[in-house]
Design a protein around this motif. Structure first.
Motif, PDB file in Angstrom:
ATOM      1  N   UNK A 116     -31.130   3.061  14.034  1.00  0.00           N
ATOM      2  CA  UNK A 116     -30.365   4.285  13.843  1.00  0.00           C
ATOM      3  C   UNK A 116     -29.094   4.064  13.042  1.00  0.00           C
ATOM      4  N   UNK A 117     -28.314   5.114  12.901  1.00  0.00           N
ATOM      5  CA  UNK A 117     -27.054   5.020  12.168  1.00  0.00           C
ATOM      6  C   UNK A 117     -26.062   5.999  12.769  1.00  0.00           C
ATOM      7  N   UNK A 118     -24.817   5.807  12.429  1.00  0.00           N
ATOM      8  CA  UNK A 118     -23.795   6.761  12.821  1.00  0.00           C
ATOM      9  C   UNK A 118     -22.668   6.730  11.811  1.00  0.00           C
ATOM     10  N   UNK A 119     -21.861   7.764  11.861  1.00  0.00           N
ATOM     11  CA  UNK A 119     -20.737   7.884  10.931  1.00  0.00           C
ATOM     12  C   UNK A 119     -19.473   8.143  11.736  1.00  0.00           C
ATOM     13  N   UNK A 120     -18.556   7.214  11.636  1.00  0.00           N
ATOM     14  CA  UNK A 120     -17.267   7.355  12.276  1.00  0.00           C
ATOM     15  C   UNK A 120     -16.308   8.084  11.341  1.00  0.00           C
ATOM     16  N   UNK A 121     -15.426   8.877  11.928  1.00  0.00           N
ATOM     17  CA  UNK A 121     -14.399   9.567  11.168  1.00  0.00           C
ATOM     18  C   UNK A 121     -13.033   9.211  11.726  1.00  0.00           C
ATOM     19  N   UNK A 122     -12.035   9.263  10.858  1.00  0.00           N
ATOM     20  CA  UNK A 122     -10.653   9.030  11.276  1.00  0.00           C
ATOM     21  C   UNK A 122      -9.778  10.062  10.579  1.00  0.00           C
ATOM     22  N   UNK A 123      -9.171  10.928  11.372  1.00  0.00           N
ATOM     23  CA  UNK A 123      -8.306  11.972  10.840  1.00  0.00           C
ATOM     24  C   UNK A 123      -6.868  11.474  10.794  1.00  0.00           C
ATOM     25  N   UNK A 124      -6.239  11.633   9.646  1.00  0.00           N
ATOM     26  CA  UNK A 124      -4.877  11.173   9.391  1.00  0.00           C
ATOM     27  C   UNK A 124      -3.930  12.367   9.385  1.00  0.00           C
ATOM     28  N   UNK A 125      -2.759  12.212   9.996  1.00  0.00           N
ATOM     29  CA  UNK A 125      -1.743  13.257   9.945  1.00  0.00           C
ATOM     30  C   UNK A 125      -0.360  12.628  10.021  1.00  0.00           C
ATOM     31  N   UNK A 126       0.655  13.408   9.616  1.00  0.00           N
ATOM     32  CA  UNK A 126       2.028  12.953   9.748  1.00  0.00           C
ATOM     33  C   UNK A 126       2.569  12.187   8.560  1.00  0.00           C
ATOM     34  N   UNK A 127       1.844  12.190   7.463  1.00  0.00           N
ATOM     35  CA  UNK A 127       2.292  11.472   6.268  1.00  0.00           C
ATOM     36  C   UNK A 127       1.491  11.907   5.069  1.00  0.00           C
ATOM     37  N   UNK A 128       1.708  11.234   3.934  1.00  0.00           N
ATOM     38  CA  UNK A 128       0.964  11.531   2.718  1.00  0.00           C
ATOM     39  C   UNK A 128      -0.209  10.578   2.629  1.00  0.00           C
ATOM     40  N   UNK A 129      -1.387  11.086   2.924  1.00  0.00           N
ATOM     41  CA  UNK A 129      -2.574  10.245   3.088  1.00  0.00           C
ATOM     42  C   UNK A 129      -2.846   9.384   1.863  1.00  0.00           C
ATOM     43  N   UNK A 130      -2.658   9.935   0.683  1.00  0.00           N
ATOM     44  CA  UNK A 130      -3.024   9.210  -0.525  1.00  0.00           C
ATOM     45  C   UNK A 130      -2.087   8.024  -0.789  1.00  0.00           C
ATOM     46  N   UNK A 131      -1.032   7.884  -0.019  1.00  0.00           N
ATOM     47  CA  UNK A 131      -0.130   6.740  -0.161  1.00  0.00           C
ATOM     48  C   UNK A 131      -0.600   5.543   0.652  1.00  0.00           C
ATOM     49  N   UNK A 132      -1.662   5.748   1.456  1.00  0.00           N
ATOM     50  CA  UNK A 132      -2.070   4.727   2.408  1.00  0.00           C
ATOM     51  C   UNK A 132      -3.436   4.147   2.087  1.00  0.00           C
ATOM     52  N   UNK A 133      -3.505   2.820   2.099  1.00  0.00           N
ATOM     53  CA  UNK A 133      -4.786   2.142   2.180  1.00  0.00           C
ATOM     54  C   UNK A 133      -5.259   2.227   3.629  1.00  0.00           C
ATOM     55  N   UNK A 134      -6.567   2.326   3.817  1.00  0.00           N
ATOM     56  CA  UNK A 134      -7.111   2.513   5.164  1.00  0.00           C
ATOM     57  C   UNK A 134      -8.141   1.433   5.483  1.00  0.00           C
TER      58      UNK A 134
END
Length: 123
Positions: free
Chosen positions: A16-34
């Motif tokens: 099987x497979x799955x997809x994890x998600x991570x929601x970002x808030x409180x900053x400018x997302x595009x400034x961050x490597x994840x």
């Protein structure tokens, strides 16, 4: 204050497979490597995958690179981890992390962490 919230974990049957998600808030997302990391009981937290702030560069642990895809949607402030056929030994808490600047495989380089989501692989 940056906050990260993971979701999408669960029990995955063999093949099987799955997809994890991570929601970002409180900053400018595009400034961050994840990055995504995982930690099994009694073991150190280890690197799984990372993505640059543009999404153009991705990095993977050797043990997962054929079965895992990291991606991000800067319009939705979300980073994803697609996993195929997780092995029982990959059962762990999976954590999302963010850092300003370049991507890294080093746990200590990340400033912000989510609380994790549990993934259980079955044989």
């Amino acid at each position: 204050q940056v906050q990260l919230v993971e979701s999408g974990g669960g029990l995955v049957q063999a093949g099987g497979s799955l997809k994890l998600s991570c929601a970002f808030s409180g900053g400018t997302f595009r400034h961050y490597a994840m990055g995504w990391f995982r930690q099994a009981p009694g073991k150190a937290r280890e690197f799984v995958a990372a993505v640059s702030w543009t999404g153009g560069n991705t990095y993977y642990a050797d043990s997962v690179k054929d079965r895992v895809t990291i991606s991000r949607d800067n319009a939705k402030n979300t980073v994803y981890l697609q996993m195929s056929n997780p092995k029982p030994e990959e059962t762990a808490g999976y954590y999302c992390a963010g850092r300003e600047g370049h991507s890294s495989e080093d746990v200590g380089q990340y400033e912000y962490w989510g609380r994790g989501t549990q993934v259980t692989g079955s044989s």
